[in-house]
Design a protein around this motif. Sequence first.
Motif, short mmCIF file in Angstrom:
data_model
loop_
_atom_site.label_atom_id
_atom_site.label_comp_id
_atom_site.label_asym_id
_atom_site.label_seq_id
_atom_site.Cartn_x
_atom_site.Cartn_y
_atom_site.Cartn_z
N LEU A 90 -52.29 -54.55 -61.21
CA LEU A 90 -51.56 -53.63 -62.37
C LEU A 90 -51.08 -51.89 -62.34
O LEU A 90 -49.98 -52.14 -61.94
CB LEU A 90 -51.77 -54.67 -64.15
N PHE A 91 -52.35 -52.02 -62.38
CA PHE A 91 -51.96 -50.40 -61.57
C PHE A 91 -51.58 -49.83 -61.28
O PHE A 91 -50.63 -49.01 -60.37
CB PHE A 91 -53.05 -49.40 -62.18
N ASP A 92 -52.00 -50.58 -59.79
CA ASP A 92 -51.66 -50.33 -58.56
C ASP A 92 -49.92 -51.01 -57.78
O ASP A 92 -49.35 -49.38 -57.71
CB ASP A 92 -52.16 -51.34 -57.39
N ALA A 93 -49.35 -51.56 -58.95
CA ALA A 93 -48.12 -52.06 -58.98
C ALA A 93 -47.14 -51.03 -59.93
O ALA A 93 -45.79 -50.53 -59.40
CB ALA A 93 -47.90 -53.65 -59.54
N LEU A 94 -47.77 -50.19 -60.37
CA LEU A 94 -47.51 -49.17 -61.25
C LEU A 94 -47.47 -48.50 -60.81
O LEU A 94 -46.81 -47.49 -61.18
CB LEU A 94 -47.55 -49.78 -62.97
N GLY A 95 -47.84 -48.09 -59.67
CA GLY A 95 -48.10 -46.58 -59.24
C GLY A 95 -46.86 -46.08 -58.55
O GLY A 95 -46.61 -45.23 -57.65
N ASP A 96 -46.02 -47.35 -57.53
CA ASP A 96 -45.17 -47.16 -56.64
C ASP A 96 -43.91 -46.99 -57.87
O ASP A 96 -43.57 -47.28 -58.55
CB ASP A 96 -45.01 -48.51 -56.20
N PRO A 97 -42.84 -45.21 -57.33
CA PRO A 97 -42.20 -45.02 -57.79
C PRO A 97 -40.84 -46.54 -58.18
O PRO A 97 -40.20 -46.29 -59.28
CB PRO A 97 -41.93 -43.65 -56.66
N ASN A 98 -40.50 -46.91 -57.30
CA ASN A 98 -39.70 -47.52 -57.53
C ASN A 98 -39.70 -48.62 -58.79
O ASN A 98 -39.15 -49.06 -59.26
CB ASN A 98 -39.02 -48.38 -56.06
N LEU A 101 -41.73 -49.24 -61.31
CA LEU A 101 -42.17 -48.19 -61.88
C LEU A 101 -40.12 -47.79 -62.17
O LEU A 101 -40.31 -47.88 -63.57
CB LEU A 101 -42.27 -46.73 -62.38
N ARG A 102 -39.37 -47.75 -61.31
CA ARG A 102 -38.24 -47.14 -62.62
C ARG A 102 -37.15 -48.91 -63.11
O ARG A 102 -36.69 -49.20 -63.90
CB ARG A 102 -37.51 -46.86 -61.42
N ILE A 103 -38.14 -49.94 -61.86
CA ILE A 103 -37.50 -51.41 -62.35
C ILE A 103 -38.20 -51.73 -63.85
O ILE A 103 -37.09 -52.60 -64.70
CB ILE A 103 -37.83 -52.25 -61.05
N ILE A 104 -39.77 -51.36 -63.99
CA ILE A 104 -40.15 -51.60 -65.16
C ILE A 104 -38.99 -50.75 -66.04
O ILE A 104 -39.22 -51.51 -67.50
CB ILE A 104 -41.25 -51.42 -65.02
N LEU A 137 -43.87 -58.80 -56.07
CA LEU A 137 -44.56 -57.76 -56.01
C LEU A 137 -44.99 -57.87 -57.22
O LEU A 137 -46.04 -58.12 -58.47
CB LEU A 137 -45.04 -56.41 -55.60
N LEU A 138 -43.82 -57.37 -58.52
CA LEU A 138 -44.12 -56.84 -60.22
C LEU A 138 -44.80 -57.92 -60.31
O LEU A 138 -45.44 -58.73 -61.87
CB LEU A 138 -43.00 -56.71 -60.36
N GLU A 139 -43.42 -59.55 -60.43
CA GLU A 139 -44.00 -61.02 -60.89
C GLU A 139 -45.49 -61.38 -60.13
O GLU A 139 -45.83 -61.74 -61.52
CB GLU A 139 -42.77 -62.26 -60.07
N SER A 140 -46.11 -61.37 -59.21
CA SER A 140 -47.31 -61.45 -58.71
C SER A 140 -48.38 -61.18 -59.57
O SER A 140 -49.14 -61.36 -59.99
CB SER A 140 -47.31 -61.21 -57.46
#
Length: 108
Positions: free
Chosen positions: A11-19, A21-24, A55-58
């Motif tokens: 979860l934190f790895d997924a949020l670590g990417d700027p793109n 994070l922009r999507i979320i 990836l965010l869905e996964s």
Amino acid sequence: MSTSVVARAPLFDALGDPNRLRIITRLCDGGPCSTTKITEVVSVSRQAATKHLLLLESVGLVSSQRHGRERIWRVRPEPLSDASEYLDALSRRWDNAIGRLRTYVEDN
């Protein structure tokens, strides 16, 4: 903190990417939207946006539903709430450690 650190890492790895994070952020602020709209916010190709969304869905951060030819994405708040609770608990631990250090320094 019911879920282990290891379980939260993706979860934190997924949020670590700027793109991602922009999507979320876009989905949190603007509500559900299509992949096309998301590419406007992130300024990447549709293929790259789809890869980020999958990836965010996964990791459970977003879900999607087909609407005609488009896929509509929405944020799933539960994982974000879990992450927030984890960070709050971590912050309390840090505050306690600082308090113990302060007491030690003042007593010695």
